[in-house]
Design a protein around this motif. Structure first.
Motif, PDB file in Angstrom:
ATOM      1  N   MET A   1       0.848  -1.173   0.000  1.00 39.27           N
ATOM      2  CA  MET A   1       0.000   0.000   0.000  1.00 39.27           C
ATOM      3  C   MET A   1       0.894   1.236   0.000  1.00 39.27           C
ATOM      4  O   MET A   1       1.871   1.289   0.741  1.00 39.27           O
ATOM      5  CB  MET A   1      -0.882  -0.039   1.255  1.00 39.27           C
ATOM      6  N   ASN A   2       0.547   2.216  -0.815  1.00 35.92           N
ATOM      7  CA  ASN A   2       1.381   3.406  -0.890  1.00 35.92           C
ATOM      8  C   ASN A   2       0.891   4.485   0.088  1.00 35.92           C
ATOM      9  O   ASN A   2      -0.129   4.330   0.765  1.00 35.92           O
ATOM     10  CB  ASN A   2       1.455   3.929  -2.321  1.00 35.92           C
ATOM     11  N   ARG A   3       1.646   5.575   0.113  1.00 34.72           N
ATOM     12  CA  ARG A   3       1.364   6.663   1.052  1.00 34.72           C
ATOM     13  C   ARG A   3      -0.039   7.237   0.843  1.00 34.72           C
ATOM     14  O   ARG A   3      -0.780   7.480   1.805  1.00 34.72           O
ATOM     15  CB  ARG A   3       2.420   7.750   0.845  1.00 34.72           C
ATOM     16  N   GLU A   4      -0.403   7.461  -0.404  1.00 40.13           N
ATOM     17  CA  GLU A   4      -1.714   8.042  -0.716  1.00 40.13           C
ATOM     18  C   GLU A   4      -2.855   7.154  -0.226  1.00 40.13           C
ATOM     19  O   GLU A   4      -3.865   7.645   0.287  1.00 40.13           O
ATOM     20  CB  GLU A   4      -1.830   8.287  -2.220  1.00 40.13           C
ATOM     21  N   ALA A   5      -2.696   5.849  -0.371  1.00 38.26           N
ATOM     22  CA  ALA A   5      -3.734   4.921   0.098  1.00 38.26           C
ATOM     23  C   ALA A   5      -3.899   5.009   1.612  1.00 38.26           C
ATOM     24  O   ALA A   5      -5.024   5.000   2.120  1.00 38.26           O
ATOM     25  CB  ALA A   5      -3.388   3.493  -0.314  1.00 38.26           C
ATOM     26  N   HIS A   6      -2.797   5.110   2.326  1.00 34.23           N
ATOM     27  CA  HIS A   6      -2.879   5.234   3.781  1.00 34.23           C
ATOM     28  C   HIS A   6      -3.520   6.559   4.192  1.00 34.23           C
ATOM     29  O   HIS A   6      -4.290   6.614   5.154  1.00 34.23           O
ATOM     30  CB  HIS A   6      -1.500   5.089   4.423  1.00 34.23           C
ATOM     31  N   LEU A   7      -3.222   7.624   3.463  1.00 31.53           N
ATOM     32  CA  LEU A   7      -3.849   8.915   3.763  1.00 31.53           C
ATOM     33  C   LEU A   7      -5.358   8.865   3.523  1.00 31.53           C
ATOM     34  O   LEU A   7      -6.141   9.423   4.303  1.00 31.53           O
ATOM     35  CB  LEU A   7      -3.211  10.024   2.938  1.00 31.53           C
ATOM     36  N   LYS A   8      -5.775   8.195   2.465  1.00 34.65           N
ATOM     37  CA  LYS A   8      -7.212   8.055   2.191  1.00 34.65           C
ATOM     38  C   LYS A   8      -7.896   7.231   3.272  1.00 34.65           C
ATOM     39  O   LYS A   8      -9.006   7.560   3.710  1.00 34.65           O
ATOM     40  CB  LYS A   8      -7.431   7.415   0.822  1.00 34.65           C
ATOM     41  N   LEU A   9      -7.247   6.156   3.715  1.00 34.31           N
ATOM     42  CA  LEU A   9      -7.824   5.335   4.778  1.00 34.31           C
ATOM     43  C   LEU A   9      -7.881   6.104   6.101  1.00 34.31           C
ATOM     44  O   LEU A   9      -8.850   5.977   6.861  1.00 34.31           O
ATOM     45  CB  LEU A   9      -7.024   4.039   4.948  1.00 34.31           C
ATOM     46  N   ALA A  10      -6.867   6.910   6.367  1.00 33.73           N
ATOM     47  CA  ALA A  10      -6.872   7.739   7.576  1.00 33.73           C
ATOM     48  C   ALA A  10      -8.027   8.727   7.533  1.00 33.73           C
ATOM     49  O   ALA A  10      -8.723   8.926   8.532  1.00 33.73           O
ATOM     50  CB  ALA A  10      -5.543   8.470   7.723  1.00 33.73           C
TER      51      ALA A  10
ATOM     52  N   ILE B   1       1.702   5.524   9.451  1.00 37.36           N
ATOM     53  CA  ILE B   1       2.272   4.702   8.381  1.00 37.36           C
ATOM     54  C   ILE B   1       2.533   5.569   7.147  1.00 37.36           C
ATOM     55  O   ILE B   1       3.586   5.468   6.511  1.00 37.36           O
ATOM     56  CB  ILE B   1       1.356   3.513   8.039  1.00 37.36           C
ATOM     57  N   ALA B   2       1.585   6.448   6.819  1.00 41.01           N
ATOM     58  CA  ALA B   2       1.761   7.329   5.665  1.00 41.01           C
ATOM     59  C   ALA B   2       2.970   8.239   5.853  1.00 41.01           C
ATOM     60  O   ALA B   2       3.738   8.464   4.914  1.00 41.01           O
ATOM     61  CB  ALA B   2       0.504   8.162   5.447  1.00 41.01           C
ATOM     62  N   GLU B   3       3.157   8.753   7.061  1.00 35.73           N
ATOM     63  CA  GLU B   3       4.301   9.619   7.329  1.00 35.73           C
ATOM     64  C   GLU B   3       5.623   8.873   7.183  1.00 35.73           C
ATOM     65  O   GLU B   3       6.632   9.454   6.808  1.00 35.73           O
ATOM     66  CB  GLU B   3       4.197  10.217   8.724  1.00 35.73           C
ATOM     67  N   ALA B   4       5.617   7.580   7.459  1.00 34.90           N
ATOM     68  CA  ALA B   4       6.837   6.780   7.374  1.00 34.90           C
ATOM     69  C   ALA B   4       7.073   6.203   5.975  1.00 34.90           C
ATOM     70  O   ALA B   4       8.132   5.646   5.706  1.00 34.90           O
ATOM     71  CB  ALA B   4       6.772   5.639   8.385  1.00 34.90           C
ATOM     72  N   THR B   5       6.091   6.355   5.095  1.00 34.04           N
ATOM     73  CA  THR B   5       6.178   5.817   3.745  1.00 34.04           C
ATOM     74  C   THR B   5       6.774   6.863   2.804  1.00 34.04           C
ATOM     75  O   THR B   5       6.364   8.017   2.837  1.00 34.04           O
ATOM     76  CB  THR B   5       4.779   5.399   3.248  1.00 34.04           C
ATOM     77  N   PRO B   6       7.720   6.464   1.970  1.00 39.52           N
ATOM     78  CA  PRO B   6       8.302   7.417   1.015  1.00 39.52           C
ATOM     79  C   PRO B   6       7.224   7.982   0.088  1.00 39.52           C
ATOM     80  O   PRO B   6       6.239   7.319  -0.219  1.00 39.52           O
ATOM     81  CB  PRO B   6       9.294   6.569   0.208  1.00 39.52           C
ATOM     82  N   THR B   7       7.436   9.195  -0.367  1.00 44.00           N
ATOM     83  CA  THR B   7       6.470   9.846  -1.236  1.00 44.00           C
ATOM     84  C   THR B   7       6.580   9.406  -2.688  1.00 44.00           C
ATOM     85  O   THR B   7       5.662   9.609  -3.462  1.00 44.00           O
ATOM     86  CB  THR B   7       6.603  11.380  -1.184  1.00 44.00           C
TER      87      THR B   7
ATOM     88  N   ILE C   1      -7.464   3.944  14.517  1.00 44.07           N
ATOM     89  CA  ILE C   1      -7.193   3.442  13.165  1.00 44.07           C
ATOM     90  C   ILE C   1      -6.705   4.582  12.269  1.00 44.07           C
ATOM     91  O   ILE C   1      -5.737   4.424  11.512  1.00 44.07           O
ATOM     92  CB  ILE C   1      -8.448   2.759  12.578  1.00 44.07           C
ATOM     93  N   ALA C   2      -7.344   5.737  12.380  1.00 45.28           N
ATOM     94  CA  ALA C   2      -6.932   6.901  11.583  1.00 45.28           C
ATOM     95  C   ALA C   2      -5.499   7.295  11.913  1.00 45.28           C
ATOM     96  O   ALA C   2      -4.690   7.558  11.016  1.00 45.28           O
ATOM     97  CB  ALA C   2      -7.879   8.069  11.826  1.00 45.28           C
ATOM     98  N   ARG C   3      -5.178   7.359  13.196  1.00 44.32           N
ATOM     99  CA  ARG C   3      -3.825   7.732  13.616  1.00 44.32           C
ATOM    100  C   ARG C   3      -2.793   6.727  13.112  1.00 44.32           C
ATOM    101  O   ARG C   3      -1.693   7.105  12.704  1.00 44.32           O
ATOM    102  CB  ARG C   3      -3.751   7.850  15.134  1.00 44.32           C
TER     103      ARG C   3
END
Length: 69
Positions: A1-10, A56-62, A49-51
């Motif tokens: 899962m990429n950063r954008e996906a984690h941001l959407k889930l958050a 995870i998104a913050e730790a994932t490369p852009t 879950i959001a946090r």
């Protein structure tokens, strides 16, 4: 899962937490104060879950070099 996906889930989880917080507030003020605690507990779970997705998104490369799981 990429950063954008984690941001959407958050974002989706935070939306759910906000909805449940509103329900808890309404229940606490209305005829069903006994319902406020379960709504608040569920809202807290969605907030967690959001946090988690945000961290995870913050730790994932852009960039897109991260392999998909």
């Amino acid at each position: 899962m990429n950063r954008e996906a984690h941001l959407k889930l958050a974002d989706a989880a935070l939306t759910e937490a906000e909805k449940l917080a509103k329900w808890a507030e309404d229940a606490a003020r209305g005829d069903g104060p006994h319902k406020a605690v379960p709504y608040a507990a569920a809202g807290t779970l969605w907030d967690s879950i959001a946090r988690t997705h945000l961290l995870i998104a913050e730790a994932t490369p852009t960039d897109d070099t991260t392999p998909e799981a």
